[in-house]
Design a protein around this motif. Structure first.
Motif, PDB file in Angstrom:
ATOM      1  N   GLU A 144       6.507   2.115   4.458  1.00  0.00           N
ATOM      2  CA  GLU A 144       6.198   3.333   3.691  1.00  0.00           C
ATOM      3  C   GLU A 144       5.609   3.013   2.325  1.00  0.00           C
ATOM      4  O   GLU A 144       5.200   3.922   1.599  1.00  0.00           O
ATOM      5  CB  GLU A 144       7.478   4.161   3.518  1.00  0.00           C
ATOM      6  CG  GLU A 144       8.017   4.714   4.828  1.00  0.00           C
ATOM      7  CD  GLU A 144       9.372   5.377   4.663  1.00  0.00           C
ATOM      8  OE1 GLU A 144       9.900   5.335   3.525  1.00  0.00           O
ATOM      9  OE2 GLU A 144       9.891   5.924   5.651  1.00  0.00           O
ATOM     10  N   ILE A 145       5.552   1.721   1.972  1.00  0.00           N
ATOM     11  CA  ILE A 145       4.985   1.305   0.685  1.00  0.00           C
ATOM     12  C   ILE A 145       3.631   0.680   0.961  1.00  0.00           C
ATOM     13  O   ILE A 145       3.534  -0.327   1.664  1.00  0.00           O
ATOM     14  CB  ILE A 145       5.897   0.285  -0.026  1.00  0.00           C
ATOM     15  CG1 ILE A 145       7.292   0.862  -0.225  1.00  0.00           C
ATOM     16  CG2 ILE A 145       5.292  -0.144  -1.355  1.00  0.00           C
ATOM     17  CD1 ILE A 145       8.291  -0.141  -0.732  1.00  0.00           C
ATOM     18  N   GLY A 146       2.584   1.267   0.432  1.00  0.00           N
ATOM     19  CA  GLY A 146       1.272   0.717   0.738  1.00  0.00           C
ATOM     20  C   GLY A 146       0.158   1.333  -0.070  1.00  0.00           C
ATOM     21  O   GLY A 146       0.361   1.861  -1.164  1.00  0.00           O
ATOM     22  N   LEU A 147      -1.038   1.264   0.500  1.00  0.00           N
ATOM     23  CA  LEU A 147      -2.257   1.641  -0.202  1.00  0.00           C
ATOM     24  C   LEU A 147      -2.930   2.823   0.478  1.00  0.00           C
ATOM     25  O   LEU A 147      -3.007   2.891   1.699  1.00  0.00           O
ATOM     26  CB  LEU A 147      -3.233   0.455  -0.212  1.00  0.00           C
ATOM     27  CG  LEU A 147      -2.658  -0.897  -0.641  1.00  0.00           C
ATOM     28  CD1 LEU A 147      -3.728  -1.969  -0.520  1.00  0.00           C
ATOM     29  CD2 LEU A 147      -2.121  -0.832  -2.062  1.00  0.00           C
ATOM     30  N   ASN A 148      -3.422   3.745  -0.335  1.00  0.00           N
ATOM     31  CA  ASN A 148      -4.215   4.861   0.167  1.00  0.00           C
ATOM     32  C   ASN A 148      -5.678   4.621  -0.184  1.00  0.00           C
ATOM     33  O   ASN A 148      -5.987   4.144  -1.285  1.00  0.00           O
ATOM     34  CB  ASN A 148      -3.746   6.179  -0.457  1.00  0.00           C
ATOM     35  CG  ASN A 148      -2.378   6.603   0.037  1.00  0.00           C
ATOM     36  OD1 ASN A 148      -2.238   7.171   1.118  1.00  0.00           O
ATOM     37  ND2 ASN A 148      -1.353   6.306  -0.742  1.00  0.00           N
ATOM     38  N   PHE A 149      -6.555   4.927   0.737  1.00  0.00           N
ATOM     39  CA  PHE A 149      -7.973   4.736   0.454  1.00  0.00           C
ATOM     40  C   PHE A 149      -8.796   5.713   1.280  1.00  0.00           C
ATOM     41  O   PHE A 149      -8.314   6.313   2.244  1.00  0.00           O
ATOM     42  CB  PHE A 149      -8.409   3.298   0.745  1.00  0.00           C
ATOM     43  CG  PHE A 149      -8.281   2.881   2.181  1.00  0.00           C
ATOM     44  CD1 PHE A 149      -9.359   2.957   3.052  1.00  0.00           C
ATOM     45  CD2 PHE A 149      -7.076   2.389   2.671  1.00  0.00           C
ATOM     46  CE1 PHE A 149      -9.242   2.570   4.372  1.00  0.00           C
ATOM     47  CE2 PHE A 149      -6.948   1.987   3.983  1.00  0.00           C
ATOM     48  CZ  PHE A 149      -8.035   2.079   4.845  1.00  0.00           C
ATOM     49  N   THR A 150     -10.031   5.866   0.858  1.00  0.00           N
ATOM     50  CA  THR A 150     -10.982   6.733   1.551  1.00  0.00           C
ATOM     51  C   THR A 150     -12.058   5.887   2.191  1.00  0.00           C
ATOM     52  O   THR A 150     -12.611   4.976   1.569  1.00  0.00           O
ATOM     53  CB  THR A 150     -11.625   7.730   0.562  1.00  0.00           C
ATOM     54  OG1 THR A 150     -10.598   8.540  -0.012  1.00  0.00           O
ATOM     55  CG2 THR A 150     -12.632   8.622   1.270  1.00  0.00           C
ATOM     56  N   GLY A 261      -3.071  -2.876  14.589  1.00  0.00           N
ATOM     57  CA  GLY A 261      -2.640  -4.139  14.021  1.00  0.00           C
ATOM     58  C   GLY A 261      -2.029  -4.060  12.645  1.00  0.00           C
ATOM     59  O   GLY A 261      -1.373  -5.004  12.215  1.00  0.00           O
ATOM     60  N   CYS A 262      -2.216  -2.940  11.942  1.00  0.00           N
ATOM     61  CA  CYS A 262      -1.770  -2.863  10.547  1.00  0.00           C
ATOM     62  C   CYS A 262      -0.832  -1.681  10.277  1.00  0.00           C
ATOM     63  O   CYS A 262      -0.582  -1.363   9.119  1.00  0.00           O
ATOM     64  CB  CYS A 262      -2.977  -2.757   9.616  1.00  0.00           C
ATOM     65  SG  CYS A 262      -4.026  -4.215   9.605  1.00  0.00           S
ATOM     66  N   HIS A 263      -0.328  -1.026  11.325  1.00  0.00           N
ATOM     67  CA  HIS A 263       0.540   0.138  11.137  1.00  0.00           C
ATOM     68  C   HIS A 263      -0.118   1.186  10.247  1.00  0.00           C
ATOM     69  O   HIS A 263       0.551   1.903   9.502  1.00  0.00           O
ATOM     70  CB  HIS A 263       1.895  -0.263  10.541  1.00  0.00           C
ATOM     71  CG  HIS A 263       2.693  -1.172  11.411  1.00  0.00           C
ATOM     72  ND1 HIS A 263       2.651  -2.541  11.291  1.00  0.00           N
ATOM     73  CD2 HIS A 263       3.550  -0.902  12.431  1.00  0.00           C
ATOM     74  CE1 HIS A 263       3.449  -3.086  12.180  1.00  0.00           C
ATOM     75  NE2 HIS A 263       3.999  -2.128  12.894  1.00  0.00           N
ATOM     76  N   GLY A 264      -1.444   1.270  10.302  1.00  0.00           N
ATOM     77  CA  GLY A 264      -2.166   2.226   9.473  1.00  0.00           C
ATOM     78  C   GLY A 264      -2.013   3.655   9.986  1.00  0.00           C
ATOM     79  O   GLY A 264      -1.705   3.889  11.155  1.00  0.00           O
ATOM     80  N   LYS A 265      -2.232   4.613   9.082  1.00  0.00           N
ATOM     81  CA  LYS A 265      -2.143   6.026   9.436  1.00  0.00           C
ATOM     82  C   LYS A 265      -3.397   6.738   8.953  1.00  0.00           C
ATOM     83  O   LYS A 265      -3.816   6.571   7.802  1.00  0.00           O
ATOM     84  CB  LYS A 265      -0.912   6.673   8.788  1.00  0.00           C
ATOM     85  CG  LYS A 265       0.417   6.102   9.266  1.00  0.00           C
ATOM     86  CD  LYS A 265       1.572   6.782   8.538  1.00  0.00           C
ATOM     87  CE  LYS A 265       2.909   6.185   8.937  1.00  0.00           C
ATOM     88  NZ  LYS A 265       4.036   6.816   8.198  1.00  0.00           N
ATOM     89  N   PRO A 294       0.181  -0.140   5.058  1.00  0.00           N
ATOM     90  CA  PRO A 294       1.312  -0.743   4.329  1.00  0.00           C
ATOM     91  C   PRO A 294       0.918  -2.054   3.642  1.00  0.00           C
ATOM     92  O   PRO A 294       0.050  -2.788   4.119  1.00  0.00           O
ATOM     93  CB  PRO A 294       2.365  -0.995   5.421  1.00  0.00           C
ATOM     94  CG  PRO A 294       1.945  -0.151   6.574  1.00  0.00           C
ATOM     95  CD  PRO A 294       0.456  -0.051   6.498  1.00  0.00           C
ATOM     96  N   ASN A 295       1.603  -2.350   2.546  1.00  0.00           N
ATOM     97  CA  ASN A 295       1.352  -3.609   1.824  1.00  0.00           C
ATOM     98  C   ASN A 295       1.606  -4.827   2.690  1.00  0.00           C
ATOM     99  O   ASN A 295       0.893  -5.828   2.592  1.00  0.00           O
ATOM    100  CB  ASN A 295       2.236  -3.676   0.573  1.00  0.00           C
ATOM    101  CG  ASN A 295       1.723  -2.788  -0.544  1.00  0.00           C
ATOM    102  OD1 ASN A 295       0.550  -2.427  -0.578  1.00  0.00           O
ATOM    103  ND2 ASN A 295       2.601  -2.416  -1.449  1.00  0.00           N
ATOM    104  N   ILE A 296       2.646  -4.769   3.548  1.00  0.00           N
ATOM    105  CA  ILE A 296       2.970  -5.949   4.348  1.00  0.00           C
ATOM    106  C   ILE A 296       1.860  -6.265   5.340  1.00  0.00           C
ATOM    107  O   ILE A 296       1.685  -7.420   5.724  1.00  0.00           O
ATOM    108  CB  ILE A 296       4.318  -5.783   5.077  1.00  0.00           C
ATOM    109  CG1 ILE A 296       4.335  -4.519   5.935  1.00  0.00           C
ATOM    110  CG2 ILE A 296       5.476  -5.770   4.094  1.00  0.00           C
ATOM    111  CD1 ILE A 296       5.607  -4.375   6.764  1.00  0.00           C
ATOM    112  N   SER A 297       1.097  -5.249   5.756  1.00  0.00           N
ATOM    113  CA  SER A 297      -0.025  -5.507   6.653  1.00  0.00           C
ATOM    114  C   SER A 297      -1.172  -6.177   5.906  1.00  0.00           C
ATOM    115  O   SER A 297      -1.844  -7.065   6.448  1.00  0.00           O
ATOM    116  CB  SER A 297      -0.509  -4.198   7.286  1.00  0.00           C
ATOM    117  OG  SER A 297       0.498  -3.631   8.088  1.00  0.00           O
TER     118      SER A 297
END
Length: 324
Positions: A144-150, A261-265, A294-297
C-alpha cells in the motif's frame, strides 16, 4: 506293591503385578492403534488416536474427546460430532500427520483457520498461523506504500508510450544503461527520488528518456549532475536524457509488467482527443491513465537491473514476484 506316581509340578502362575502391567500395555497398544472418526459439521475425518495424542496436549479438546472425558455427542454412525466448520479441519489433521502446516497457494483464510486451531486448543499451530498472519499483514502494508504516476500513450502507432509523469524513481521500470543507473544511485544517495517529480517524454526513434523535473531548482541541480556524468542535457529547458538499452516498450507491455509483475493498480483511465487541423485525418487520440505501483516492486526492478531481460522480453510475473 506298586510305587506311587511321580509328583506333578504345580502350574506356573503370573503375579498380580505382571498381570496389571500386561493389561495396561495391551490397552495402551490398542488405544494407540484405535481408529477414531469425527463428524465435523458434516465432514467426516478418520485418523488414529496416536496421530491425535502425538500432537496435542492431554488436556486439549481432541485428547479429551477420544479418551471419553467429555460429553461430546455421537452421530447416528457413532462418530464424534463437533459443531464446527469441517472444511478447515483437513488442514489441522494434515498438520498432525506432516508435522508442518501445508496450505494451498494463495490461501486467504488464515484468520478462520486460526480460530479453529484456538477452538481445538492446539497452541503450537496457533503460534505458527499467527506468525504467518503477521508476515502477510506486513506484506500487505508494504504493497500500500508506493508511487502514483500518469501514463500517456498513443492509441495509434501500436500504442506507443508518449509521456510518463511521476517520481524520478519510476525510470527504474525501464532497462536503462549503466550510466543512467549510476545517475539514479547518486541522486538517491543525497535525496529521496520519490520526491523528485518529473515529466519524462519518450522519443519514437531514440533510446532515450527525456526527463524534466517540475521544480526549477530540481531541474538546475539534476541537470548539473547529469552534465558532470556526461549525460546529454538540453541547456534551454534543463532537460536531461537518460539512455536505455532497448526501444521504448509499448503501452500494453508496460501494463502487463505493472499488473502481473509489480502488483500495480490502474486507478483511472481516460481518452483525450486532439484535432490538429480541419481534417479528421490529422486528429490524434491519447490514452491517459493514472497508475499506482508499490515501492517494493520498484526496488525489485532495481535489484534485477530493470524489468527487461537481454532478449528484450519482459520478465515473467514469477521472476518479478518471488522476492516480494
Amino acid at each position: 506293591m506298586p510305587s506311587p506316581p511321580p509328583p506333578v509340578p504345580a502350574p506356573r502362575s503370573l503375579s498380580v503385578s505382571s498381570l496389571i502391567f500386561k493389561c495396561a500395555d495391551d490397552e495402551k497398544k490398542n488405544f494407540k492403534d484405535d481408529i477414531v472418526t469425527f463428524n465435523i459439521g458434516g465432514h467426516i475425518y478418520s485418523t488414529t488416536c496416536l496421530t491425535i495424542n502425538d500432537n496435542v496436549d492431554s488436556q486439549s479438546l481432541l485428547s479429551l474427546i477420544i479418551s471419553n472425558r467429555t460429553t461430546t455427542q455421537l452421530d447416528k454412525n457413532g462418530h464424534y460430532f463437533i459443531d464446527r466448520d469441517g472444511t478447515y479441519f483437513r488442514y489441522i489433521l494434515n498438520y498432525f500427520r506432516d508435522k508442518k502446516l501445508l496450505l494451498p497457494e494463495n490461501f486467504t483464510e488464515l484468520k478462520q483457520l486460526c480460530s479453529e486451531a484456538k477452538y481445538y486448543q492446539i497452541d503450537r499451530l496457533v503460534d505458527e498461523i499467527e506468525n504467518r498472519l503477521n508476515t502477510t499483514n506486513e506484506h500487505k502494508k508494504q504493497l500500500e506504500i508506493g508511487l502514483n504516476f500518469t501514463l500517456i500513450s498513443s492509441l495509434s502507432q501500436g500504442g506507443k508510450i508518449l509521456t510518463l509523469i511521476g517520481p524520478l524513481k519510476l525510470i527504474s521500470l525501464f532497462h536503462i544503461e549503466p550510466i543512467g543507473k549510476k545517475f539514479l544511485k547518486i541522486i538517491s544517495s543525497y535525496t529521496d527520488p520519490n520526491n523528485i517529480s518529473c515529466q519524462c517524454t519518450f522519443p519514437v526513434d531514440d533510446k532515450l528518456i527525456s526527463c524534466q523535473p517540475f521544480d526549477q531548482l530540481q531541474r538546475i541541480v539534476l541537470a548539473k549532475q547529469a552534465r558532470k556524468m556526461g549525460l546529454a542535457v538540453s541547456y534551454c529547458d534543463d532537460y536531461f536524457y537518460i539512455p536505455i538499452e532497448r526501444q521504448i516498450m509499448l503501452r500494453d507491455e508496460l501494463a502487463q509488467l505493472l499488473l502481473n509483475g509489480c502488483h500495480g493498480k490502474l486507478l483511472h483511465t481516460n481518452v483525450t482527443y486532439e484535432k490538429k487541423s480541419n481534417s479528421d485525418h490529422d486528429a490524434s487520440y491519447s490514452l491517459v491513465e493514472n497508475w499506482f505501483v508499490p515501492n517494493i516492486s520498484i526496488a525489485k526492478c532495481l535489484e534485477t537491473n530493470g524489468p527487461i531481460n537481454n532478449n528484450g522480453n519482459i520478465y515473467s510475473s514469477t521472476s518479478m514476484t518471488n522476492g516480494l
